[in-house]
Structure formats: C-alpha cells, structure tokens
Design a protein around this motif. Structure first.
Motif, short mmCIF file in Angstrom:
data_model
loop_
_atom_site.label_atom_id
_atom_site.label_comp_id
_atom_site.label_asym_id
_atom_site.label_seq_id
_atom_site.Cartn_x
_atom_site.Cartn_y
_atom_site.Cartn_z
N PHE A 1 37.74 39.04 33.11
CA PHE A 1 37.19 39.29 34.40
C PHE A 1 37.75 40.28 35.08
N ARG A 2 37.40 41.60 35.02
CA ARG A 2 37.97 43.04 35.41
C ARG A 2 38.17 42.80 36.82
N LEU A 3 39.28 43.31 37.08
CA LEU A 3 39.59 43.54 38.53
C LEU A 3 38.70 44.81 38.85
N PRO A 4 38.12 44.92 39.96
CA PRO A 4 36.92 45.88 40.25
C PRO A 4 37.36 47.38 40.41
N GLU A 5 38.72 47.50 40.71
CA GLU A 5 39.07 49.01 40.88
C GLU A 5 39.92 49.40 39.57
N THR A 6 39.97 48.73 38.58
CA THR A 6 40.57 49.18 37.34
C THR A 6 39.54 50.10 36.60
N HIS A 7 39.99 51.06 35.78
CA HIS A 7 39.08 51.75 35.09
C HIS A 7 39.58 51.87 33.63
N THR A 8 40.28 52.83 33.09
CA THR A 8 40.66 52.84 31.89
C THR A 8 41.72 51.62 31.29
N PHE A 9 42.48 51.17 32.27
CA PHE A 9 43.26 49.93 31.87
C PHE A 9 42.31 48.89 32.79
N GLN A 10 41.68 47.95 32.06
CA GLN A 10 40.80 47.03 32.79
C GLN A 10 41.59 45.70 32.57
N GLN A 11 42.46 45.57 33.57
CA GLN A 11 43.01 44.18 33.74
C GLN A 11 42.18 42.83 34.18
N THR A 12 42.29 41.98 33.45
CA THR A 12 41.70 40.67 33.84
C THR A 12 42.25 39.79 34.68
N LEU A 13 41.31 39.19 35.41
CA LEU A 13 41.81 37.99 36.19
C LEU A 13 42.04 36.74 35.40
N PRO A 14 43.09 35.98 35.66
CA PRO A 14 43.14 34.58 34.81
C PRO A 14 42.28 33.79 34.90
N LEU A 15 41.10 33.92 35.74
CA LEU A 15 40.07 32.95 36.27
C LEU A 15 38.82 33.70 36.90
N PRO A 16 37.57 33.23 36.59
CA PRO A 16 36.44 34.17 37.02
C PRO A 16 36.43 33.91 38.56
N PRO A 17 36.37 34.83 39.29
CA PRO A 17 36.23 34.91 40.99
C PRO A 17 35.17 34.46 41.25
N VAL A 18 35.15 34.18 42.62
CA VAL A 18 33.65 33.84 43.33
C VAL A 18 32.57 34.65 42.95
N THR A 19 32.48 36.10 42.87
CA THR A 19 31.58 36.75 42.58
C THR A 19 30.75 36.49 41.11
N THR A 20 31.86 35.85 40.29
CA THR A 20 31.41 35.80 38.98
C THR A 20 30.70 34.39 38.71
N LEU A 21 31.36 33.46 39.60
CA LEU A 21 30.86 32.07 39.74
C LEU A 21 29.38 32.19 40.28
N MET A 22 29.13 32.88 41.50
CA MET A 22 27.94 32.79 42.01
C MET A 22 26.99 33.74 41.11
N GLY A 23 27.29 34.71 40.44
CA GLY A 23 26.61 35.49 39.59
C GLY A 23 26.24 34.45 38.27
N LEU A 24 27.03 33.62 37.83
CA LEU A 24 26.89 32.53 36.72
C LEU A 24 25.51 31.70 37.24
N ALA A 25 25.50 31.18 38.27
CA ALA A 25 24.48 30.39 38.82
C ALA A 25 23.16 31.32 39.21
N GLY A 26 23.30 32.52 39.41
CA GLY A 26 22.19 33.41 39.56
C GLY A 26 21.53 33.53 38.48
N ALA A 27 22.51 33.72 37.23
CA ALA A 27 21.72 34.06 35.78
C ALA A 27 21.00 32.81 35.55
N ALA A 28 21.49 31.55 35.61
CA ALA A 28 20.82 30.36 35.42
C ALA A 28 19.49 30.38 36.03
N LEU A 29 19.42 30.90 37.28
CA LEU A 29 18.28 30.60 38.06
C LEU A 29 17.31 31.64 37.86
N GLY A 30 17.81 32.67 37.22
CA GLY A 30 16.86 33.90 37.07
C GLY A 30 16.87 34.74 38.19
#
Length: 234
Positions: A15-44
C-alpha cells in the motif's frame, strides 16, 4: 447501523505512500482510499464513483496483521529525453497479510447491496497493486449495532493524530522473541479528490494513526466491536 465483515488473505501486499517514487514505502494496512476502492471494484465502479461511496455515508474499519516485510527491487525501462534508459525502484511488500475489513452504513439496503457485490465481484480484488490478488475467505452476514467509545486498540487504524493520546499496553514477557514490533505511526493521507477527465488531484487530506501493538487511549475513539475485534470507524 448495519455492517458486515470480510475476512481476507493476501500472500503479498503493498500500500504505497502516495508521494513515494523510486523507494515505494508501504503502509502497514490498507488506507481509506484502498478500502473504498475495494468496494468499488466489487461493485464495478470507477475510482471516482468508488470515492463517492464514502461521501454518501459508507464507513469502514480495518483489523489486520502480517508475518513480515521485505523489499522488492525492480529494474525497468523508461523514456528520458527521447531515449530509453534503465532504472530501478524498490517496493516494500508485506508478507502473509490477514485482514478483517468492516463496511457499515445506516441504510440496510445499501449495506446489502455492497455485501452482495463481494459475493460475485465485477473486477479482480487486490491488496494494493494489481499483482497482489486477495482471497476472500469469508463474507460475514449483515448485523446491526451501535458504535461506542473504545479505549483499547491493536492492529488497526485510528482516524486522526493520536500520538499524544495513547499509551503502550505491550507486555514484553508475552511477545515472541522473533516478532518485530513497531510503535504507532501517524500518516497524512488523501481522503478525497477532484476529477477532471482521467486526471485527479488530491482535494483533502487527513491524519490517521496506524496501530500495531496494543495501546490504551486517554480519550476514546468511536468503534464497532464485533467477533472479538475493535474496528474504529473511518
């Protein structure tokens, strides 16, 4: 309030921090945007439509843990000044990720619609990047409950900056010797966007506190308690 819980497993996740580029640090858990995106993917839905779910009252919560972290070195080619050149980036990944995701809404019909979408999702569901496909182990039934103030948290995300509002509840004698632990970390993350065609810009950001090991808050945060886990509402 009506809610249901997803039980999810991913062999790898990022879950890449938005501003990272060549070193893509991950968040330890999915943020809100990812969780909403997951529901959106299920709904199409498109990403823009998925982000409107939160504006229309959809809440979410997360509880999760992983078995380790690693760095993945990628070599790729890019165009610079009209020439194709080689470049590298490093992406952090989480290993053996287990997640419990809660979706909640005041409207039972909307909650049922989203739960039904996860039974037969329109798009593939992933844990961050499109390479990190997830396995839906269980889709819980719809339940009704009221949120309530809670003081004790672990393995979750709290809304807001709670760096001055918590005390560690770690008991070192109960920790496995080989387990890595991290203190709570606060990130300023996007929560809404403006869209213009295929382009999007961050409209608003908010602070979130990522909790790994157990903590006790001085001031409580509203959450839903279910199946022995505490889900702060995001």
């Amino acid at each position: 309030m009506y809610y249901f819980i997803l039980e999810i497993y991913a062999p790898t996740a990022s879950f890449r921090l938005p501003e990272t580029h060549t070193f893509q640090q991950t968040l330890p858990l999915p943020p809100v945007t990812t969780l909403m995106g997951l529901a959106g993917a299920a709904l199409g839905l498109s990403f823009e439509q998925a982000m409107s779910l939160r504006e229309n009252g959809l809440l979410c919560g997360i509880w999760g843990r992983h078995e380790g972290e690693a760095s993945d070195l990628w070599k790729f080619q890019k165009i610079k000044s009209g020439e194709v050149i080689s470049a590298v980036l490093t992406r952090e990944i989480l290993y053996n990720l287990e997640l419990y995701i809660l979706y909640a809404h005041k409207d039972r019909k909307i909650t049922e619609e989203i739960r039904k979408a996860f039974l037969c999702p329109v798009y593939a569901l992933s844990a961050g990047t499109s390479d990190d496909l997830i396995k839906l182990r269980r889709i819980g039934e719809i339940n009704e409950t009221d949120s309530k103030p809670c003081w004790h948290y672990e393995c979750t995300i709290l809304p807001g900056d709670h760096s001055e509002n918590l005390e560690s509840s770690i008991k070192p004698e109960n920790l496995p010797i080989i387990k890595s632990i991290r203190p709570p970390r606060v990130f300023l993350l996007p929560v809404s966007f403006t869209f213009s065609g295929e382009a999007r810009r961050v409209k608003n950001r908010a602070y979130f506190t990522f909790i790994d090991t157990p903590v006790t808050l001085n001031q409580p945060v509203t959450a839903i308690v279910s199946e022995g886990r505490v889900f702060p509402l995001l």
